[in-house]
Design a protein around this motif. Structure first.
Motif, PDB file in Angstrom:
ATOM      1  N   HIS A 109      -8.138 -10.970  24.482  1.00 35.67           N
ATOM      2  CA  HIS A 109      -7.518 -12.300  24.406  1.00 35.67           C
ATOM      3  C   HIS A 109      -8.449 -13.342  25.015  1.00 35.67           C
ATOM      4  CE1 HIS A 109      -4.799 -15.680  25.144  1.00 35.67           C
ATOM      5  NE2 HIS A 109      -5.242 -15.643  26.389  1.00 35.67           N
ATOM      6  N   TRP A 137      -0.277 -19.121  23.542  1.00 32.92           N
ATOM      7  CA  TRP A 137      -0.721 -18.229  22.480  1.00 32.92           C
ATOM      8  C   TRP A 137      -1.388 -16.990  23.059  1.00 32.92           C
ATOM      9  CZ3 TRP A 137      -3.601 -21.987  18.598  1.00 32.92           C
ATOM     10  CH2 TRP A 137      -2.645 -22.733  17.901  1.00 32.92           C
ATOM     11  N   PHE A 138      -1.063 -15.863  22.483  1.00 35.28           N
ATOM     12  CA  PHE A 138      -1.800 -14.640  22.723  1.00 35.28           C
ATOM     13  C   PHE A 138      -2.717 -14.437  21.521  1.00 35.28           C
ATOM     14  CE2 PHE A 138      -2.353  -9.988  22.546  1.00 35.28           C
ATOM     15  CZ  PHE A 138      -2.913  -9.804  23.805  1.00 35.28           C
ATOM     16  N   TRP A 139      -4.015 -14.215  21.806  1.00 35.20           N
ATOM     17  CA  TRP A 139      -5.037 -14.163  20.757  1.00 35.20           C
ATOM     18  C   TRP A 139      -5.440 -12.727  20.451  1.00 35.20           C
ATOM     19  CZ3 TRP A 139      -8.330 -18.338  18.740  1.00 35.20           C
ATOM     20  CH2 TRP A 139      -7.874 -19.618  19.094  1.00 35.20           C
ATOM     21  N   GLY A 140      -5.618 -12.441  19.170  1.00 31.55           N
ATOM     22  CA  GLY A 140      -6.145 -11.164  18.726  1.00 31.55           C
ATOM     23  C   GLY A 140      -7.603 -11.288  18.322  1.00 31.55           C
ATOM     24  N   GLY A 170      -5.431  -6.142  19.011  1.00 28.41           N
ATOM     25  CA  GLY A 170      -4.444  -7.123  19.413  1.00 28.41           C
ATOM     26  C   GLY A 170      -3.810  -8.008  18.369  1.00 28.41           C
ATOM     27  N   ALA A 174      -0.264 -10.618  18.269  1.00 29.99           N
ATOM     28  CA  ALA A 174      -0.768 -11.932  18.658  1.00 29.99           C
ATOM     29  C   ALA A 174      -0.019 -13.066  17.970  1.00 29.99           C
ATOM     30  CB  ALA A 174      -2.256 -12.021  18.340  1.00 29.99           C
ATOM     31  N   THR A 177      -5.154 -15.039  15.621  1.00 31.57           N
ATOM     32  CA  THR A 177      -6.288 -14.133  15.774  1.00 31.57           C
ATOM     33  C   THR A 177      -7.543 -14.795  15.244  1.00 31.57           C
ATOM     34  OG1 THR A 177      -7.140 -11.920  15.323  1.00 31.57           O
ATOM     35  CG2 THR A 177      -5.905 -12.993  13.542  1.00 31.57           C
TER      36      THR A 177
END
Length: 414
Positions: A109, A137-140, A170, A174, A177
């Motif tokens: 992330h 935001w959670f990033w892939g 991820g 996510a 991404t």
């Protein structure tokens, strides 16, 4: 026959206090590390059972988001916590100390959510940073620049993606991404970010490898997936043919911190077992395993190696942070030298991790080899990730720098 000693009862993830919301660094710079230490200790109590049960890390990712830890490196003026790289590395060490799969997820992330700010040194990717911070935001990660199984075709002002990318960590959990793809019209790369629910994306839960079993690594399928113009990373450096400057130096330290956390985690688990359940070897002449001089010698050696790695990581982390702070004026040779220094940290922690983690059984004895304890996971998690990059070639490059003063930034992948 020795009686099997069961590990401590394991609490569910919902037993962790997930109500913490971290303050900005200007208010409490140490809060993220304290939180990660507590969360990591909680993860350690259940990592083995959740891995064996194949539990997807949805709850853990939710805690990373709700706490604001996903916004750690976004500047305060854009709505983030405004922390530095050394703090992020400490966070990753503490999480990986409990469960390297969760540490790896946050590692990727941080790697991918930072691409925009590394490319856009003119505007610091302000609009993107603000959106990411506001949405937590959670990033892939969908990168693998050497893979040509994915192609980007121009479509008006945007692009269309078709193909497959393996070993993507991820994105299936996510919000957005990154996507790195070769273009089919020119010798350039498309580097962009897209919502993880974009039409045409397919996620195959096909990871069946040695370690990092809960890091949500998947195969990605792309069926005419749209990339909008505003989703392409703005580059201050012209056409994109490789990673952005400083990406390698920062990324090497992120990966190294996961290895270090796993190494410390193995020592934590082995020392707790030795104190609580350990039995001295017959003929040792001691009443407790923790007083066996050979065990003390081994533990002292392992601990010293891990602490040396931690000191090396801290030193180079500050050097890379200083380079990032000077990103508008730093020279290409300086950046390349930082990349080599960071690669040396990763190489050293690879060596230490692969030497220490499989040998913790020497501190515990045969009964600790029962799978309920899962002491093997620390080695497995390091081993699987370190196979990504051959240490022979990495050390050759480090040697060229140490002997000849030669350092190079990442080559073109286009």
């Amino acid at each position: 026959m020795n009686q099997h000693v069961s590990p401590p009862a394991e609490a569910g993830i919902d037993a962790f206090d997930a109500g913490t919301v971290l303050p900005p660094a200007s208010v409490d710079a140490e809060a993220p590390v304290r939180f990660a230490r507590a969360f990591g200790a909680h993860l350690a109590r259940q990592a083995t059972s959740r891995e064996r049960a194949g539990v997807r890390p949805t709850e853990e990712v939710a805690i990373l988001k709700s706490s604001g830890l996903v916004n750690l490196l976004i500047p305060e003026r854009f709505g983030g916590l405004g922390a530095t790289l050394p703090t992020a590395l400490q966070v990753l060490v503490e999480l990986s100390r409990g469960d390297a799969s969760i540490g790896a997820l946050l590692c990727y992330h941080y790697t991918n959510s930072g691409v925009g700010r590394l490319f856009d040194i003119d505007g610091d990717a302000e609009a993107l940073e603000r959106r990411s911070a506001a949405g937590r935001w959670f990033w892939g990660n969908v990168s693998q620049p050497g893979s040509r199984g994915l192609k980007a075709r121009p479509d008006g002002d945007g692009f269309r993606l078709n193909g497959v990318k393996h070993w993507s960590t991820g994105p299936s959990l996510a919000d957005v991404t990154t996507v790195l793809s070769h273009r089919d019209d020119v010798a350039e790369l498309l580097y962009a970010y897209i919502p993880a629910d974009r039409q045409g994306l397919r996620y195959e839960q096909d990871w069946d490898h040695l370690g990092l079993r809960r890091a949500e690594t998947v195969t990605m399928g792309f069926d005419d997936v749209e990339v909008r113009p505003e989703e392409v990373f703005r580059s201050s450096y012209g056409p994109v043919t490789s990673f952005p400057p400083l990406y390698v130096a920062i990324g090497e330290l992120y990966f190294a911190s996961v290895y270090l956390g796993s190494t410390f985690g193995a020592l934590d688990a082995a020392s707790a077992y030795a104190r609580e359940n350990g039995r001295p070897a017959p003929g040792s002449g001691v009443e407790r395993l923790t007083k066996d001089p050979y065990v003390l010698h081994q533990f002292g050696s392992f601990w010293t190696d891990a602490e040396a790695g931690a000191a090396f990581l801290r030193q180079v982390a500050q050097e890379v942070q200083d380079g990032f702070d000077r990103r508008r004026t730093i020279t290409a040779p300086e950046r390349a030298a930082l990349g080599v220094r960071a690669s040396a940290v990763r190489a050293f922690l690879t060596k230490i991790g692969l030497e220490v983690t499989p040998r913790v059984y020497e501190l515990t004895g045969a009964r600790a080899s029962h799978n309920d304890f899962g002491f093997d996971r620390f080695w497995r998690d390091i081993r699987i990730h370190t196979l990504h990059d051959s240490q022979h070639y990495k050390l050759r490059a480090i040697g060229d720098f140490a002997l000849n003063g030669e350092a190079h930034e990442p080559p073109s992948f286009a």
